[in-house]
Design an enzyme around this catalytic site. Sequence first.
Site, PDB file in Angstrom:
ATOM      1  N   VAL A 152       0.842  -1.204   0.000  1.00  0.00           N
ATOM      2  CA  VAL A 152       0.000   0.000   0.000  1.00  0.00           C
ATOM      3  C   VAL A 152       0.874   1.250   0.000  1.00  0.00           C
ATOM      4  O   VAL A 152       0.619   2.210  -0.743  1.00  0.00           O
ATOM      5  CB  VAL A 152      -0.962  -0.014   1.205  1.00  0.00           C
ATOM      6  CG1 VAL A 152      -1.786   1.266   1.250  1.00  0.00           C
ATOM      7  CG2 VAL A 152      -1.881  -1.230   1.129  1.00  0.00           C
ATOM      8  N   TYR A 153       1.899   1.234   0.825  1.00  0.00           N
ATOM      9  CA  TYR A 153       2.850   2.357   0.833  1.00  0.00           C
ATOM     10  C   TYR A 153       3.489   2.508  -0.544  1.00  0.00           C
ATOM     11  O   TYR A 153       3.600   3.617  -1.076  1.00  0.00           O
ATOM     12  CB  TYR A 153       3.904   2.123   1.904  1.00  0.00           C
ATOM     13  CG  TYR A 153       4.905   3.241   2.056  1.00  0.00           C
ATOM     14  CD1 TYR A 153       4.555   4.434   2.688  1.00  0.00           C
ATOM     15  CD2 TYR A 153       6.201   3.115   1.563  1.00  0.00           C
ATOM     16  CE1 TYR A 153       5.467   5.467   2.836  1.00  0.00           C
ATOM     17  CE2 TYR A 153       7.126   4.138   1.706  1.00  0.00           C
ATOM     18  CZ  TYR A 153       6.757   5.311   2.339  1.00  0.00           C
ATOM     19  OH  TYR A 153       7.665   6.332   2.477  1.00  0.00           O
ATOM     20  N   SER A 154       3.915   1.395  -1.141  1.00  0.00           N
ATOM     21  CA  SER A 154       4.492   1.433  -2.485  1.00  0.00           C
ATOM     22  C   SER A 154       3.513   2.039  -3.485  1.00  0.00           C
ATOM     23  O   SER A 154       3.898   2.860  -4.334  1.00  0.00           O
ATOM     24  CB  SER A 154       4.887   0.028  -2.947  1.00  0.00           C
ATOM     25  OG  SER A 154       6.002  -0.466  -2.243  1.00  0.00           O
ATOM     26  N   SER A 156       1.141   4.155  -2.914  1.00  0.00           N
ATOM     27  CA  SER A 156       1.006   5.593  -2.683  1.00  0.00           C
ATOM     28  C   SER A 156       2.172   6.355  -3.306  1.00  0.00           C
ATOM     29  O   SER A 156       1.987   7.445  -3.866  1.00  0.00           O
ATOM     30  CB  SER A 156       0.897   5.892  -1.186  1.00  0.00           C
ATOM     31  OG  SER A 156       2.141   5.796  -0.515  1.00  0.00           O
ATOM     32  N   LYS A 157       3.360   5.800  -3.230  1.00  0.00           N
ATOM     33  CA  LYS A 157       4.520   6.485  -3.784  1.00  0.00           C
ATOM     34  C   LYS A 157       4.607   6.354  -5.303  1.00  0.00           C
ATOM     35  O   LYS A 157       5.128   7.240  -5.983  1.00  0.00           O
ATOM     36  CB  LYS A 157       5.796   5.971  -3.115  1.00  0.00           C
ATOM     37  CG  LYS A 157       5.868   6.293  -1.622  1.00  0.00           C
ATOM     38  CD  LYS A 157       5.685   7.788  -1.337  1.00  0.00           C
ATOM     39  CE  LYS A 157       5.826   8.117   0.137  1.00  0.00           C
ATOM     40  NZ  LYS A 157       5.671   9.572   0.414  1.00  0.00           N
TER      41      LYS A 157
END
Length: 242
Positions: A152-154, A156-157
Site C-alpha cells: 500500500v505504501y508502495s 502511494s509512492k
Amino acid sequence: MTWTLTGKTALVTGASSGIGRALATAAGAAGARVLLVGRSEERLAEVADGIGGGATWIAADLAVPAEVDRMAREAAERLGEIDILLANAGLYIPGDAADGDPDEWDQLLSVNVNSVFRLINRVLPGMIARQSGDIVVTSSVSGHQAIEWEPVYSASKHAIQSFVHGVRRQTARHKLRIGAVAPGMVLNPLWGVSDAAEIDARVAAREGIRSEDVAEAVMFMLTRPPHVTIRDLVILPQNQDI
C-alpha cells in the site's frame, strides 16, 4: 554554479520530525523564511524556535481536505507568496494485503497522496502567475519499484511519481520546477528508529541514512541553476539491497 535560497519562502509539511524537520532546518540555514506544518503544535514550535530567522508554523491534520485548504490559505497569507513547497508529510504502513486494515490504508492514502495533490493544486496558481517556483515531493524508492512487504505504501509512492512527472510537463512552460526525492531506509521515527546510538551504528554499517542526508540532497535539487530540473533523485544507504 549554485543558486541561493536567501530571501525565498519555503512551506514544509510533516515538519515536526524526521525528514521534514531536517528539510525545514536546512532551508532555514540556507536563508529561506520557513513555515512548518504538522499536527503537534508543541513539536512545531520547538522546531521553529531552533530554526529562528522568523520561522513560523501552522498545525493541521492533512488527512482532512478542509484542513489542507485552510493551511494553504494561511500559509499564503503569512508568507505573501510561496516560493518553495516541500511536500513531505507521510504515513507508513507495511504488511500483507490480506491482513491489512483498509481504513488505515484510506488514512495513509489521504495523507501520502490526496493531501499532496490538493496542496500542489493550491500553490500552483500563484507560482504560475509569478512564473517562478520550486516543488519537491518526498517519495520513496518504493515509488520506483513495488516492494512486497509494503504494497500500500508502495502504491502511494507510485502515485506520487506519476503525478510529479505529469505536472512537470504541464508546468515547465511556466518556468516552474517540480521533482521528487526518493529515499531508501531512513533512520528516523517514521521507521521506528529514534535512538541516537542505534542510528550511528546502522549508519556506520551503511544500512541506513539520516534524515539530514535526505535534506542535503533536496538542497542540492533546489540550488541548481534555474534551467536545471532534477526530476528524480533516489538516495539509498550504500548497503541497502534494493
